[in-house]
Write a protein that holds these residues in place. Structure first.
Motif, PDB file in Angstrom:
ATOM      1  N   GLY A 185       0.796  -1.234   0.000  1.00  0.00           N
ATOM      2  CA  GLY A 185       0.000   0.000   0.000  1.00  0.00           C
ATOM      3  C   GLY A 185       0.821   1.274   0.000  1.00  0.00           C
ATOM      4  O   GLY A 185       0.300   2.352   0.293  1.00  0.00           O
ATOM      5  N   LYS A 186       2.087   1.184  -0.352  1.00  0.00           N
ATOM      6  CA  LYS A 186       2.963   2.370  -0.309  1.00  0.00           C
ATOM      7  C   LYS A 186       2.454   3.491  -1.214  1.00  0.00           C
ATOM      8  O   LYS A 186       2.338   4.634  -0.784  1.00  0.00           O
TER       9      LYS A 186
ATOM     10  N   VAL B 143       7.257  19.628   3.129  1.00  0.00           N
ATOM     11  CA  VAL B 143       7.123  18.194   3.391  1.00  0.00           C
ATOM     12  C   VAL B 143       6.766  17.494   2.086  1.00  0.00           C
ATOM     13  O   VAL B 143       5.820  17.887   1.395  1.00  0.00           O
ATOM     14  N   ALA B 144       7.519  16.447   1.774  1.00  0.00           N
ATOM     15  CA  ALA B 144       7.251  15.622   0.598  1.00  0.00           C
ATOM     16  C   ALA B 144       7.264  14.169   1.044  1.00  0.00           C
ATOM     17  O   ALA B 144       7.656  13.857   2.175  1.00  0.00           O
ATOM     18  N   SER B 145       6.825  13.277   0.162  1.00  0.00           N
ATOM     19  CA  SER B 145       6.879  11.852   0.480  1.00  0.00           C
ATOM     20  C   SER B 145       7.643  11.141  -0.628  1.00  0.00           C
ATOM     21  O   SER B 145       7.787  11.661  -1.732  1.00  0.00           O
ATOM     22  N   ILE B 146       8.128   9.967  -0.290  1.00  0.00           N
ATOM     23  CA  ILE B 146       8.781   9.127  -1.294  1.00  0.00           C
ATOM     24  C   ILE B 146       8.516   7.668  -0.959  1.00  0.00           C
ATOM     25  O   ILE B 146       8.444   7.298   0.215  1.00  0.00           O
ATOM     26  N   VAL B 147       8.342   6.871  -1.993  1.00  0.00           N
ATOM     27  CA  VAL B 147       8.121   5.436  -1.862  1.00  0.00           C
ATOM     28  C   VAL B 147       9.410   4.738  -2.267  1.00  0.00           C
ATOM     29  O   VAL B 147       9.877   4.911  -3.393  1.00  0.00           O
ATOM     30  N   VAL B 148       9.992   3.976  -1.322  1.00  0.00           N
ATOM     31  CA  VAL B 148      11.238   3.248  -1.593  1.00  0.00           C
ATOM     32  C   VAL B 148      11.200   1.889  -0.907  1.00  0.00           C
ATOM     33  O   VAL B 148      10.376   1.646  -0.034  1.00  0.00           O
ATOM     34  N   ASP B 149      12.130   1.009  -1.288  1.00  0.00           N
ATOM     35  CA  ASP B 149      12.238  -0.268  -0.591  1.00  0.00           C
ATOM     36  C   ASP B 149      12.951  -0.044   0.743  1.00  0.00           C
ATOM     37  O   ASP B 149      13.371   1.080   1.055  1.00  0.00           O
ATOM     38  N   THR B 150      13.088  -1.088   1.538  1.00  0.00           N
ATOM     39  CA  THR B 150      13.657  -0.897   2.875  1.00  0.00           C
ATOM     40  C   THR B 150      15.120  -0.476   2.829  1.00  0.00           C
ATOM     41  O   THR B 150      15.575   0.297   3.672  1.00  0.00           O
TER      42      THR B 150
END
Length: 185
Positions: A15-16, A90-97
Protein backbone atom coordinates in the motif's frame (compact mmCIF):
# COMPACT_ATOMS: atom_id res chain seq x y z
CA UNK A 1 8.51 24.07 9.69
CA UNK A 2 11.78 22.40 8.78
CA UNK A 3 11.99 20.38 5.58
CA UNK A 4 10.80 16.77 5.98
CA UNK A 5 10.70 13.73 3.75
CA UNK A 6 8.12 11.07 4.62
CA UNK A 7 9.72 7.81 3.52
CA UNK A 8 7.11 5.13 2.82
CA UNK A 9 8.54 1.61 2.71
CA UNK A 10 7.58 -2.06 2.83
CA UNK A 11 7.22 -4.91 0.36
CA UNK A 12 5.47 -4.57 -3.01
CA UNK A 13 1.70 -4.54 -2.62
CA UNK A 14 1.65 -3.31 1.00
CA UNK A 15 0.00 0.00 0.00
CA UNK A 16 2.96 2.37 -0.31
CA UNK A 17 1.65 4.17 -3.39
CA UNK A 18 -1.86 4.32 -1.92
CA UNK A 19 -0.51 6.06 1.21
CA UNK A 20 1.58 8.43 -0.92
CA UNK A 21 -1.59 9.35 -2.87
CA UNK A 22 -3.50 9.79 0.42
CA UNK A 23 -0.85 12.22 1.70
CA UNK A 24 -1.13 14.22 -1.52
CA UNK A 25 -4.94 14.29 -1.55
CA UNK A 26 -5.53 15.02 2.14
CA UNK A 27 -2.47 17.09 3.10
CA UNK A 28 -1.11 18.30 -0.26
CA UNK A 29 2.15 16.47 0.50
CA UNK A 30 3.50 15.66 -2.96
CA UNK A 31 5.51 12.57 -3.83
CA UNK A 32 9.08 12.99 -4.97
CA UNK A 33 9.19 11.37 -8.36
CA UNK A 34 11.52 8.42 -8.62
CA UNK A 35 13.21 7.08 -11.73
CA UNK A 36 12.78 3.68 -13.38
CA UNK A 37 13.84 1.85 -16.53
CA UNK A 38 10.69 -0.30 -16.59
CA UNK A 39 7.97 0.49 -19.12
CA UNK A 40 4.94 2.45 -17.87
CA UNK A 41 1.95 0.40 -16.73
CA UNK A 42 -1.44 1.20 -18.26
CA UNK A 43 -2.35 4.77 -17.35
CA UNK A 44 1.08 5.77 -16.00
CA UNK A 45 2.58 8.99 -17.33
CA UNK A 46 6.23 10.08 -17.53
CA UNK A 47 6.88 13.01 -15.19
CA UNK A 48 3.71 12.26 -13.21
CA UNK A 49 4.08 8.67 -11.94
CA UNK A 50 7.83 8.22 -12.50
CA UNK A 51 10.66 9.62 -14.52
CA UNK A 52 10.72 6.78 -17.08
CA UNK A 53 14.32 6.35 -18.24
CA UNK A 54 16.47 4.33 -20.57
CA UNK A 55 19.50 2.53 -19.13
CA UNK A 56 21.65 5.36 -20.52
CA UNK A 57 19.64 8.28 -19.11
CA UNK A 58 19.17 6.48 -15.79
CA UNK A 59 22.92 6.29 -15.25
CA UNK A 60 23.32 10.10 -15.51
CA UNK A 61 21.35 10.97 -12.34
CA UNK A 62 22.69 11.45 -8.78
CA UNK A 63 20.89 8.89 -6.61
CA UNK A 64 20.24 8.76 -2.89
CA UNK A 65 19.35 5.13 -3.43
CA UNK A 66 18.89 2.79 -6.34
CA UNK A 67 17.97 -0.82 -6.76
CA UNK A 68 17.35 -3.40 -9.45
CA UNK A 69 14.12 -5.43 -9.41
CA UNK A 70 13.19 -7.97 -12.07
CA UNK A 71 15.86 -6.59 -14.42
CA UNK A 72 14.73 -2.95 -14.13
CA UNK A 73 16.48 -0.08 -12.33
CA UNK A 74 14.69 2.12 -9.78
CA UNK A 75 16.11 5.08 -7.91
CA UNK A 76 15.43 8.40 -6.21
CA UNK A 77 17.62 11.31 -7.17
CA UNK A 78 18.92 14.20 -5.10
CA UNK A 79 17.78 16.52 -7.89
CA UNK A 80 14.17 15.33 -7.69
CA UNK A 81 14.06 15.77 -3.88
CA UNK A 82 15.67 19.24 -3.99
CA UNK A 83 13.27 20.30 -6.76
CA UNK A 84 10.30 19.21 -4.64
CA UNK A 85 11.62 20.99 -1.52
CA UNK A 86 11.77 24.25 -3.50
CA UNK A 87 7.96 24.31 -3.51
CA UNK A 88 6.98 22.49 -0.26
CA UNK A 89 8.38 21.79 3.21
CA UNK A 90 7.12 18.19 3.39
CA UNK A 91 7.25 15.62 0.60
CA UNK A 92 6.88 11.85 0.48
CA UNK A 93 8.78 9.13 -1.29
CA UNK A 94 8.12 5.44 -1.86
CA UNK A 95 11.24 3.25 -1.59
CA UNK A 96 12.24 -0.27 -0.59
CA UNK A 97 13.66 -0.90 2.87
CA UNK A 98 17.26 -0.52 1.71
CA UNK A 99 16.33 2.91 0.35
CA UNK A 100 14.57 3.82 3.60
CA UNK A 101 17.73 2.95 5.54
CA UNK A 102 19.75 5.19 3.20
CA UNK A 103 17.36 8.11 3.73
CA UNK A 104 17.42 7.66 7.51
CA UNK A 105 21.24 7.55 7.54
CA UNK A 106 21.61 10.60 5.30
CA UNK A 107 18.81 12.79 6.69
CA UNK A 108 18.32 11.60 10.29
CA UNK A 109 15.23 13.21 11.84
CA UNK A 110 14.42 14.98 8.56
CA UNK A 111 13.43 11.54 7.21
CA UNK A 112 10.20 10.28 8.79
CA UNK A 113 9.86 6.58 7.93
CA UNK A 114 6.53 4.74 7.66
CA UNK A 115 6.97 0.97 7.34
CA UNK A 116 3.87 -0.77 5.94
CA UNK A 117 3.37 -4.47 6.38
CA UNK A 118 0.74 -7.03 5.47
CA UNK A 119 0.64 -10.81 5.06
CA UNK A 120 1.98 -12.43 1.88
CA UNK A 121 -1.45 -13.70 0.72
CA UNK A 122 -2.92 -10.18 0.81
CA UNK A 123 0.11 -8.81 -1.02
CA UNK A 124 -0.15 -11.48 -3.75
CA UNK A 125 -3.85 -10.70 -4.19
CA UNK A 126 -3.16 -6.94 -4.46
CA UNK A 127 -0.32 -7.37 -6.96
CA UNK A 128 -2.43 -9.70 -9.10
CA UNK A 129 -5.33 -7.21 -8.89
CA UNK A 130 -3.21 -4.35 -10.23
CA UNK A 131 -2.42 -6.35 -13.36
CA UNK A 132 1.11 -7.60 -12.71
CA UNK A 133 2.13 -10.45 -15.02
CA UNK A 134 1.53 -13.73 -13.09
CA UNK A 135 4.96 -15.15 -13.95
CA UNK A 136 6.75 -11.94 -12.90
CA UNK A 137 4.53 -11.77 -9.80
CA UNK A 138 5.71 -15.24 -8.75
CA UNK A 139 9.36 -14.28 -9.33
CA UNK A 140 8.89 -11.06 -7.33
CA UNK A 141 7.25 -12.79 -4.35
CA UNK A 142 10.08 -15.34 -4.28
CA UNK A 143 12.85 -12.72 -4.61
CA UNK A 144 15.26 -12.00 -1.77
CA UNK A 145 14.37 -8.28 -1.93
CA UNK A 146 10.67 -8.99 -1.50
CA UNK A 147 11.30 -11.29 1.46
CA UNK A 148 13.65 -8.69 2.97
CA UNK A 149 11.02 -5.94 2.61
CA UNK A 150 8.30 -7.97 4.39
CA UNK A 151 10.00 -7.31 7.76
CA UNK A 152 11.21 -4.06 9.23
CA UNK A 153 15.02 -3.94 9.14
CA UNK A 154 16.88 -3.65 12.43
CA UNK A 155 18.26 -0.27 11.27
CA UNK A 156 14.69 1.14 11.21
CA UNK A 157 13.27 -0.57 14.29
CA UNK A 158 12.34 2.08 16.85
CA UNK A 159 13.16 4.82 14.31
CA UNK A 160 10.03 4.52 12.21
CA UNK A 161 6.27 4.20 12.36
CA UNK A 162 5.25 0.57 11.85
CA UNK A 163 1.74 0.19 10.40
CA UNK A 164 -0.04 -3.05 9.48
CA UNK A 165 -2.11 -2.15 6.41
CA UNK A 166 -5.01 -4.62 6.45
CA UNK A 167 -7.78 -1.96 6.60
CA UNK A 168 -7.12 1.25 4.68
CA UNK A 169 -9.35 3.39 6.94
CA UNK A 170 -7.40 2.32 10.05
CA UNK A 171 -4.12 2.85 8.19
CA UNK A 172 -5.21 6.36 7.14
CA UNK A 173 -5.96 7.26 10.77
CA UNK A 174 -2.48 6.10 11.78
CA UNK A 175 -0.94 8.13 8.95
CA UNK A 176 -2.97 11.16 10.14
CA UNK A 177 -1.25 10.82 13.53
CA UNK A 178 2.18 10.76 11.83
CA UNK A 179 1.37 13.98 9.92
CA UNK A 180 -0.04 15.65 13.02
CA UNK A 181 3.16 14.77 14.92
CA UNK A 182 5.14 16.55 12.17
CA UNK A 183 3.01 19.67 12.47
CA UNK A 184 3.46 19.81 16.25
CA UNK A 185 7.27 19.83 15.98
Amino acid sequence: MDKKIIVITGASGTGKTTISQYLKQKYNIPPVLTHTTRAPRAGEVDGVDYHFETDETFSKNHYLEQVEYSGFHYGSSEESLEQTWKTVDVASIVVDTAGAISYKKKYGDTAVVIFLEVDVETVAHRLHGRGDDPERLTRRINSEEFKRDLRIPDELRGKSYEIVNKDIKITEKKVDKVVNNLKSK
